[in-house]
Motif scaffolding. Structure first.
Motif: not given
Length: 338
Positions: A75-76, A79, A207, A211, A218, A242, A245-246, A284
């Protein structure tokens, strides 16, 4: 056409979820002591005996950690790729993981050297600061260079600098517990506890929900900043979210498992091919599930491939992830020429 897409999405999600369940049982049952599925179910209820201790104190926490952190890692990557509009952007390549690793190592060396207990929360905070530090340098370089390839090279150089500092600190540390940081610095899901799983679950779950709430902005951002602004999206706020969160996800991963390579780049690209879409509302959760499958599979190989010697998780993820990155670069080069 719309019906076919829905069927494709449904099949893809079913495959990912089925893959997670299969690999969960494989990772729990396969090891130095093999435990059959029937015994896993009965032992899981009993919580007594040697097999129960192996399951509840070693394999269950490790397997759940691999699934949670693997999903967070993918997920990172998604993003960061969305933020930079670059298919090979990821926490490892851009040096974000290395920055987080460096600060965690420095904090642990200082605290352990002074016989101070290190909590999970403190590790995540230290990793977050390191991730934000590296991200700051990457964003600064993004303003100075126009080419995305130069941005990636800059991130790699930042990663090398942070890794060199980490290795220097760990190498000259005298305490036995600190020297063991070398294994962590190469990436590993071993040594996980239920307390670790609890903390990472809370951080990743919160988190992930945040997202998900950014899915619509997004989607507009992917179509261009001007288009997104016309739809009322606050680009500056979205970019800050972004980045934060990342960085939080990267921090959580590095704090518990160390830096893990290529998952953040490879998995989002594979998921895009599997689903045939770039819609954030699908990507996501799909990236999270895909990252869980990928890391569970790689962790299983890390334990069994050279048994009884255990490989670092980054070694295995690089073997499967690096070819995907090469394929992405070749495909993109062909598209530019065509």
């Amino acid at each position: 056409m719309q019906q076919r897409r829905k069927i494709r999405y449904l099949i893809a999600f079913v495959l990912l979820i089925a893959g997670i369940f299969v690999l969960l049982f494989c990772n729990i049952g396969i090891g130095t002591v093999k435990i059959p599925l029937a015994e896993i179910l009965t032992t899981g209820r009993a919580q007594e005996g040697m097999n129960a201790k192996i399951l509840w104190e070693i394999r269950f926490p490790r397997t759940l950690a691999a699934a949670i952190l693997g999903g967070a890692l993918a997920l990172t990557g998604y993003l960061l790729q969305t933020f930079f509009h670059n298919p090979i952007a990821g926490p490892f390549v851009l040096g974000i993981s290395s920055g987080a690793k460096m600060v965690v190592a420095l904090v642990m060396v200082f605290l352990l050297g002074n016989t101070i207990r290190v909590s999970s929360g403190l590790l995540i905070l230290a990793a977050f600061l390191g991730a934000m530090l590296s991200m700051g340098f990457v964003l600064l370089m993004a303003r100075k260079v126009d080419s995305m390839s130069m941005l990636v090279v800059s991130g790699v150089m930042i990663g090398y600098i942070c890794s060199a500092i980490t290795e220097l600190v760990v190498t000259f540390a005298e305490d036995a517990d600190i020297v063991n940081l070398h294994n962590w610095s190469r990436g590993s899901f071993s040594g996980m506890t239920w307390d670790n799983v609890k903390v990472m679950s809370i951080v990743v779950a919160v988190t992930f929900l945040m997202v998900i709430l950014l899915a619509k902005p997004l989607e507009a951002y992917q179509l261009g900043e001007t288009y997104a602004q016309n739809l009322g999206v606050n680009i500056k706020t979205l970019r800050i979210l972004l980045v934060v969160l990342s960085s939080v996800l990267s921090a959580c991963i590095v704090a518990f498992a160390g830096p893990i390579s290529f998952v953040g780049i490879a998995v989002p690209q594979l998921i895009r091919k599997l689903f045939g879409t770039t819609k954030p509302l699908l990507m996501i959760p799909a990236c999270f599930l895909g990252g869980s499958v990928f890391c569970l599979f790689c962790d299983l190989l890390a334990r069994k491939w050279m048994a009884p010697t255990e490989l670092s998780i980054s070694t295995v993820t690089a073997i499967f992830g690096a070819p995907v990155v090469l394929w992405i670069m070749i495909s993109r080069n062909r598209q530019e020429r065509g």
